[in-house]
Design a protein around this motif. Structure first.
Motif, PDB file in Angstrom:
ATOM      1  N   SER A 112      12.198  -3.889   2.585  1.00  0.00           N
ATOM      2  CA  SER A 112      13.170  -3.458   3.595  1.00  0.00           C
ATOM      3  C   SER A 112      12.524  -2.637   4.709  1.00  0.00           C
ATOM      4  CB  SER A 112      14.286  -2.635   2.935  1.00  0.00           C
ATOM      5  OG  SER A 112      13.744  -1.518   2.258  1.00  0.00           O
ATOM      6  N   GLN A 113      11.394  -2.006   4.401  1.00  0.00           N
ATOM      7  CA  GLN A 113      10.742  -1.187   5.420  1.00  0.00           C
ATOM      8  C   GLN A 113       9.292  -0.917   5.019  1.00  0.00           C
ATOM      9  OE1 GLN A 113      13.143   2.126   6.520  1.00  0.00           O
ATOM     10  NE2 GLN A 113      11.737   2.928   8.047  1.00  0.00           N
ATOM     11  N   MET A 114       8.428  -0.761   6.037  1.00  0.00           N
ATOM     12  CA  MET A 114       7.037  -0.403   5.778  1.00  0.00           C
ATOM     13  C   MET A 114       6.626   0.699   6.757  1.00  0.00           C
ATOM     14  SD  MET A 114       3.596  -2.691   5.709  1.00  0.00           S
ATOM     15  CE  MET A 114       2.016  -1.838   5.535  1.00  0.00           C
ATOM     16  N   LEU A 115       5.980   1.752   6.225  1.00  0.00           N
ATOM     17  CA  LEU A 115       5.532   2.869   7.045  1.00  0.00           C
ATOM     18  C   LEU A 115       4.026   3.053   6.891  1.00  0.00           C
ATOM     19  CD1 LEU A 115       8.338   5.475   6.183  1.00  0.00           C
ATOM     20  CD2 LEU A 115       8.216   3.982   8.180  1.00  0.00           C
ATOM     21  N   ALA A 116       3.319   3.179   8.007  1.00  0.00           N
ATOM     22  CA  ALA A 116       1.878   3.429   7.998  1.00  0.00           C
ATOM     23  C   ALA A 116       1.502   4.038   9.338  1.00  0.00           C
ATOM     24  CB  ALA A 116       1.102   2.134   7.753  1.00  0.00           C
ATOM     25  N   ALA A 117       0.270   4.499   9.452  1.00  0.00           N
ATOM     26  CA  ALA A 117      -0.199   5.048  10.736  1.00  0.00           C
ATOM     27  C   ALA A 117      -0.134   3.958  11.801  1.00  0.00           C
ATOM     28  CB  ALA A 117      -1.625   5.564  10.580  1.00  0.00           C
TER      29      ALA A 117
ATOM     30  N   GLU B   1      -0.647  -0.935  10.123  1.00  0.00           N
ATOM     31  CA  GLU B   1       0.299  -1.637   9.248  1.00  0.00           C
ATOM     32  C   GLU B   1      -0.316  -2.868   8.597  1.00  0.00           C
ATOM     33  OE1 GLU B   1       0.973  -0.709  12.321  1.00  0.00           O
ATOM     34  OE2 GLU B   1       2.842   0.455  12.369  1.00  0.00           O
ATOM     35  N   ASP B   2      -0.980  -3.712   9.389  1.00  0.00           N
ATOM     36  CA  ASP B   2      -1.551  -4.943   8.847  1.00  0.00           C
ATOM     37  C   ASP B   2      -2.638  -4.652   7.822  1.00  0.00           C
ATOM     38  OD1 ASP B   2       0.177  -6.251  10.475  1.00  0.00           O
ATOM     39  OD2 ASP B   2      -1.326  -7.070  11.845  1.00  0.00           O
ATOM     40  N   GLU B   3      -3.432  -3.611   8.094  1.00  0.00           N
ATOM     41  CA  GLU B   3      -4.514  -3.247   7.172  1.00  0.00           C
ATOM     42  C   GLU B   3      -3.949  -2.777   5.827  1.00  0.00           C
ATOM     43  OE1 GLU B   3      -7.882   0.237   6.724  1.00  0.00           O
ATOM     44  OE2 GLU B   3      -7.239  -0.340   8.755  1.00  0.00           O
ATOM     45  N   VAL B   4      -2.920  -1.918   5.880  1.00  0.00           N
ATOM     46  CA  VAL B   4      -2.289  -1.412   4.652  1.00  0.00           C
ATOM     47  C   VAL B   4      -1.618  -2.551   3.887  1.00  0.00           C
ATOM     48  CG1 VAL B   4      -0.493   0.103   3.735  1.00  0.00           C
ATOM     49  CG2 VAL B   4      -1.989   0.905   5.582  1.00  0.00           C
ATOM     50  N   LEU B   5      -0.967  -3.442   4.617  1.00  0.00           N
ATOM     51  CA  LEU B   5      -0.295  -4.571   3.980  1.00  0.00           C
ATOM     52  C   LEU B   5      -1.315  -5.504   3.314  1.00  0.00           C
ATOM     53  CD1 LEU B   5       2.388  -5.894   3.386  1.00  0.00           C
ATOM     54  CD2 LEU B   5       2.288  -7.030   5.625  1.00  0.00           C
ATOM     55  N   ALA B   6      -2.484  -5.691   3.949  1.00  0.00           N
ATOM     56  CA  ALA B   6      -3.536  -6.527   3.360  1.00  0.00           C
ATOM     57  C   ALA B   6      -4.047  -5.918   2.061  1.00  0.00           C
ATOM     58  CB  ALA B   6      -4.681  -6.702   4.355  1.00  0.00           C
ATOM     59  N   ILE B   7      -4.194  -4.573   2.035  1.00  0.00           N
ATOM     60  CA  ILE B   7      -4.637  -3.892   0.816  1.00  0.00           C
ATOM     61  C   ILE B   7      -3.582  -4.059  -0.289  1.00  0.00           C
ATOM     62  CG2 ILE B   7      -5.112  -1.624  -0.202  1.00  0.00           C
ATOM     63  CD1 ILE B   7      -6.291  -0.841   2.578  1.00  0.00           C
ATOM     64  N   ALA B   8      -2.308  -3.850   0.097  1.00  0.00           N
ATOM     65  CA  ALA B   8      -1.220  -3.983  -0.882  1.00  0.00           C
ATOM     66  C   ALA B   8      -1.160  -5.406  -1.430  1.00  0.00           C
ATOM     67  CB  ALA B   8       0.116  -3.615  -0.239  1.00  0.00           C
ATOM     68  N   ARG B   9      -1.314  -6.400  -0.555  1.00  0.00           N
ATOM     69  CA  ARG B   9      -1.270  -7.788  -1.009  1.00  0.00           C
ATOM     70  C   ARG B   9      -2.412  -8.073  -1.979  1.00  0.00           C
ATOM     71  NH1 ARG B   9      -0.646 -13.592   2.171  1.00  0.00           N
ATOM     72  NH2 ARG B   9      -0.929 -14.818   0.254  1.00  0.00           N
TER      73      ARG B   9
ATOM     74  N   ILE C 185      10.158   2.760  -3.987  1.00  0.00           N
ATOM     75  CA  ILE C 185       9.024   3.099  -3.133  1.00  0.00           C
ATOM     76  C   ILE C 185       7.716   2.679  -3.787  1.00  0.00           C
ATOM     77  CG2 ILE C 185       7.819   4.955  -1.905  1.00  0.00           C
ATOM     78  CD1 ILE C 185      10.701   4.386  -0.958  1.00  0.00           C
ATOM     79  N   VAL C 186       6.881   1.963  -3.037  1.00  0.00           N
ATOM     80  CA  VAL C 186       5.525   1.622  -3.466  1.00  0.00           C
ATOM     81  C   VAL C 186       4.568   2.288  -2.469  1.00  0.00           C
ATOM     82  CG1 VAL C 186       3.862  -0.218  -3.913  1.00  0.00           C
ATOM     83  CG2 VAL C 186       6.289  -0.576  -4.415  1.00  0.00           C
ATOM     84  N   MET C 187       3.812   3.296  -2.947  1.00  0.00           N
ATOM     85  CA  MET C 187       2.829   3.967  -2.106  1.00  0.00           C
ATOM     86  C   MET C 187       1.508   3.201  -2.183  1.00  0.00           C
ATOM     87  SD  MET C 187       4.782   6.523  -1.205  1.00  0.00           S
ATOM     88  CE  MET C 187       3.640   7.565  -0.297  1.00  0.00           C
ATOM     89  N   VAL C 188       0.771   3.159  -1.091  1.00  0.00           N
ATOM     90  CA  VAL C 188      -0.521   2.487  -1.046  1.00  0.00           C
ATOM     91  C   VAL C 188      -1.554   3.496  -0.566  1.00  0.00           C
ATOM     92  CG1 VAL C 188      -1.841   0.558  -0.090  1.00  0.00           C
ATOM     93  CG2 VAL C 188       0.621   0.314  -0.469  1.00  0.00           C
ATOM     94  N   GLY C 189      -2.692   3.612  -1.290  1.00  0.00           N
ATOM     95  CA  GLY C 189      -3.723   4.557  -0.866  1.00  0.00           C
ATOM     96  C   GLY C 189      -4.907   4.572  -1.799  1.00  0.00           C
ATOM     97  N   THR C 190      -5.769   5.576  -1.597  1.00  0.00           N
ATOM     98  CA  THR C 190      -6.949   5.771  -2.444  1.00  0.00           C
ATOM     99  C   THR C 190      -6.720   6.998  -3.309  1.00  0.00           C
ATOM    100  OG1 THR C 190      -8.071   7.202  -0.850  1.00  0.00           O
ATOM    101  CG2 THR C 190      -8.366   4.803  -0.578  1.00  0.00           C
ATOM    102  N   SER C 191      -7.727   7.416  -4.022  1.00  0.00           N
ATOM    103  CA  SER C 191      -7.598   8.611  -4.863  1.00  0.00           C
ATOM    104  C   SER C 191      -7.659   9.888  -4.029  1.00  0.00           C
ATOM    105  CB  SER C 191      -8.701   8.632  -5.928  1.00  0.00           C
ATOM    106  OG  SER C 191      -9.980   8.575  -5.326  1.00  0.00           O
ATOM    107  N   GLN C 192      -7.932   9.762  -2.709  1.00  0.00           N
ATOM    108  CA  GLN C 192      -8.004  10.939  -1.834  1.00  0.00           C
ATOM    109  C   GLN C 192      -6.825  11.029  -0.854  1.00  0.00           C
ATOM    110  OE1 GLN C 192     -11.107   8.986  -2.023  1.00  0.00           O
ATOM    111  NE2 GLN C 192     -11.574  10.315  -3.779  1.00  0.00           N
ATOM    112  N   SER C 193      -6.281   9.887  -0.469  1.00  0.00           N
ATOM    113  CA  SER C 193      -5.248   9.934   0.575  1.00  0.00           C
ATOM    114  C   SER C 193      -4.273   8.772   0.451  1.00  0.00           C
ATOM    115  CB  SER C 193      -5.906   9.894   1.962  1.00  0.00           C
ATOM    116  OG  SER C 193      -6.574   8.653   2.146  1.00  0.00           O
ATOM    117  N   ILE C 194      -3.111   8.945   1.093  1.00  0.00           N
ATOM    118  CA  ILE C 194      -2.092   7.900   1.140  1.00  0.00           C
ATOM    119  C   ILE C 194      -2.197   7.196   2.491  1.00  0.00           C
ATOM    120  CG2 ILE C 194       0.390   7.459   1.206  1.00  0.00           C
ATOM    121  CD1 ILE C 194       0.697   9.829  -0.743  1.00  0.00           C
TER     122      ILE C 194
END
Length: 753
Positions: free
Chosen positions: A461-466, A470-478, A558-567
């Motif tokens: 329903s919605q995606m939030l990123a810097a 957006e495309d980079e975060v979505l590629a990681i999530a995929r 909510i599905v958060m996407v990130g590394t062990s240091q940052s979201i």
């Protein structure tokens, strides 16, 4: 619900309520599946278990003429007395005999069954059919007996000699009583004491004391009562067998460019069949070409036709309402969903309910006790000068007739057969009388959320990123979700696919049970999962807290996407409530279900919104796999009789723990059919209220039948000693009560959903 969907949901469920589908969760379910089976073991003793094993190679025969369970026991004992017979089980409810023997032909077995007073015909193993065996001889004998009785009775008003009248009565008794007398002989020979023995003794006794009219009336009423009972019971048995007629006997099979009409038995898996508009689908299969609207009410009970397209499954017996279809056969005729329904229902009808087992035990004691009492009544009063021998002999004969507990022993099984048959025709499989009784007693129902109350097909329903990321975060999530078949993962994959975002090169894919998943991309570990996952890694969510709270309050997961240091970003996924679920829960409340509960792995905000939309009275949120079991146990500790509704695979531990396990989507999954106590063939809750209503109605009718049977027997016993009960009236009360009990039970067949 397709098997693939279940399989996928079973593999990597790491986001919310179905979290038990991780590798660890899968292992848990396997154990719980065994625990579910263990629930059934205590009712089967060692000898019974051996018998079941022996019957795996049994021949099956349809038996006609049994009108109560004592008939089945007498026939069983008679067949066991034959040296060639190794094992035999006769079931009154289904009218079937399973026999393991060596050296006897079908003709010999049919002949032996006939000696015991019943008609038999062999059945193909594993198949069901209407009654091939006919008992026309019994009908003719009863008719002739009635004519002779009427001639004698009418002749008594004329000047005909008494001897001629007696001859008419005697012939009426001999002709009408021949079969019961023969059955009585073989029953006594095999050590049984059934109604044929009691009625034969009563008729002979009446003749000995010169009551020829009463004796002939007893025989004729008994024959007519048996005929009516047998025919009524056969209607209840045939109520489920008529399902087999829904599937056509032949199919159009594609051979190159031409089509050939073949019997469905000759069609193999992988063959291509053509189903024209207006025709019934002959076999289960997968649509290759064509789109249509399919009415699959006979299988699933769904009231509205379902739109089908290539790749969808169709079931034998469903009706193709519009377009022409080419279907690849996926199951042989004996393995279709409708064949399995009939097989499982007939197995269910053979399983005794607790009430039935109790009544059978009671009847086993009642008959010999009354028989001994009859002998005492015949002997002792005249010895003490309290009347003549003839007078007390007559009262003893009346007691013999009253000793037949026919109405009582059929009070439960006919109601159970009727209720289970009705449920099956409405797309609900109830796996036995015990589960029917349990369904009628439940006062709380727990629902899995995803795929049960909701569509099970969430969307992003919605995606939030810097900005610009957006495309980079979505590629990681995929990339992380590429190896998951969970509905939320599929929603992310679909969303990325629609935007043509390709996955990255990933490795070391893993599942974090109940919280999320991970993968290594470009040498760095990335995570996708619940906000709590990142909190545990020490990452502050302060910058995202306002968006998370707002989205969760709107019912998003909510599905958060990130590394062990940052979201890096946030993906909001939501599922929609099924309209049918809301209606079903409302009807369940009207049916008397005190509490409806939702179980979910979602956060409390999402759970609260979904619970409000669905109309459930209570919810448990943020559940890990083992927590669903704990939630069910908590409800049970509160004194509730709890049913759990799930998809039959994802929720196996909770289904096994609940007092009653109800699986959805049984038509598409063999596992659902095998593991649950009750199976809703459709992938929705539409028929759940009918299941509860018919179960409660069945319990009500069983209680009515039992009390009516007991009251009639007590009334007959009381009327004997003042001399107000005649022998023919005693027979009428017995057969009449049995017939009323059967007709009362058959009301369940006509109960509408």
């Amino acid at each position: 619900m397709s098997a693939d969907k279940n399989k996928g949901a079973c593999c990597n469920d790491h986001h919310h309520c179905s979290a038990g589908n991780s590798a660890a969760g899968h292992e848990h379910r396997s154990d719980s599946h065994h625990s579910h089976e263990m629930k059934l073991l205590p009712v089967m003793g060692a000898e019974e278990a051996v018998a079941v094993a022996d019957l795996s190679r049994a021949a099956v025969y349809r038996i006609v003429g049994m009108d109560c369970s004592s008939c089945a026991k007498s026939l069983e004992k008679h067949m066991k007395s034959l040296a060639a017979v190794q094992n035999v089980v006769v079931n009154f409810s289904t009218g079937k005999m399973q026999i393991v023997q060596e050296g006897l032909s079908d003709e010999a077995i049919v002949s032996e069954v006939s000696k015991a007073g019943y008609a038999a015909s062999p059945l193909a193993r594993g198949k069901s059919s209407k009654a091939e065996a006919k008992d026309s001889m019994g009908t003719r004998l009863a008719a002739i007996s009635g004519v002779l009785l009427a001639l004698g009775f009418l002749g008594s008003f004329t000047s005909l000699p008494e001897l001629l009248l007696t001859v008419c009565y005697a012939l009426s008794m001999i002709i009408g009583g021949y079969r019961p007398a023969r059955s009585a002989f073989y029953a006594i020979k095999s050590g049984s004491l059934d109604m044929n023995v009691l009625m034969t003794v009563a008729a002979i006794g009446a003749a000995l004391i010169g009551e020829w009219l009463e004796g002939a009336t007893v025989v004729w009423l008994f024959a007519i009562g048996n005929w009516l009972q047998t025919n009524s019971i056969e209607k209840t048995r045939d109520s489920i067998r008529t399902l087999m007629d829904l599937a056509p006997a032949e199919a159009w099979v594609k051979k190159g460019e031409s089509m050939v009409r073949l019997p469905v038995e000759d069609v193999g898996v992988g063959d291509i069949i053509v189903v024209k508009p207006g025709e019934k689908v002959p076999l289960d299969g997968e649509i290759l070409f064509g789109t249509s609207s399919i009415n699959q009410a006979p299988i699933t009970g769904e009231s509205i036709p379902v739109d089908k397209q290539p790749g969808d499954t169709v079931f034998a017996g469903s009706v193709n309402e519009s377009g022409s279809l080419e279907v690849k056969v996926t199951r042989l005729v004996e393995d279709t969903a409708i064949a399995k329904i009939i097989h499982l229902v007939e197995e269910a009808q053979e399983k005794k309910a607790p009430t039935q087992a109790f009544v059978d035990k009671f009847a086993a004691w009642y008959t010999p006790i009354v028989l001994v009492l009859a002998l005492l009544v015949i002997v002792f009063p005249p010895l003490f000068g309290w009347g003549t021998w003839g007078e007390w002999f007559y009262k003893g004969l009346e007691l013999l007739v009253v000793a037949c507990p026919c109405a009582l022993v059929i009070s439960t099984p006919v109601a159970i057969v009727s209720a289970i048959g009705n449920a099956a025709r409405n797309g609900v499989l109830i796996k036995g009388g015990a589960f029917l009784e349990k369904a009628g007693a439940i006062n709380a129902i727990a629902f899995d959320k995803t795929g049960t109350l909701t569509q099970g097909k969430p969307q992003v329903s919605q995606m939030l990123a810097a900005p610009g990321k957006e495309d980079e975060v979505l590629a990681i999530a995929r990339t992380i979700e590429e190896h998951s078949r969970h509905p939320i993962a599929q929603a992310i994959l679909t969303y990325a696919g629609e935007r043509k975002i390709a996955p990255l090169a990933g490795e070391d894919f893993g599942v974090i049970v109940g919280k999320g998943a991970e993968a290594k991309i470009g040498g760095e570990s990335y995570y996708a999962g619940k906000p709590a996952l990142f909190e545990e890694m020490g990452i502050s969510l302060a910058a995202w807290s306002e968006q998370i709270a707002s989205l969760q309050n709107e019912g998003n997961t909510i599905v958060m996407v990130g590394t062990s240091q940052s979201i890096l970003g946030l993906i909001a996924v939501s599922d929609t409530i099924r309209d049918i679920s809301v209606g079903a829960i409302s009807k369940l409340k009207a049916a008397g279900i005190q509490e409806s509960i939702m179980l979910t792995g979602d956060n409390a905000g999402t759970a609260a919104k979904v619970a409000s939309q669905a109309g459930v009275s209570r919810y448990f949120a943020e559940l890990l796999p083992e927590d669903k079991v704990a939630a069910i146990q908590k409800l049970q500790q509160e004194g509730k009789t709890v049913a759990m509704v799930g998809d039959g695979i994802n929720d196996a531990p909770a289904l096994a723990t609940a007092d009653l396990g109800i699986a959805m989507g049984g038509a598409g999954t063999d596992a659902a059919m095998e593991t649950a106590d009750v199976v809703l063939m459709a992938d929705n809750l539409e028929k759940l209220p009918h299941t509860v209503n018919i179960s409660r109605k069945a319990l009500q009718i069983i209680q009515q039948n039992i009390w009516f049977s007991i009251v009639i027997k007590l009334l007959a016993l009381v009327l004997i000693f003042p001399g107000w009960l005649t022998l023919w009236l005693a027979v009428l009360s017995d057969t009449g009560a049995a017939l009323i009990v059967i007709l009362n039970s058959m009301r369940l067949l006509r109960m509408k959903s």
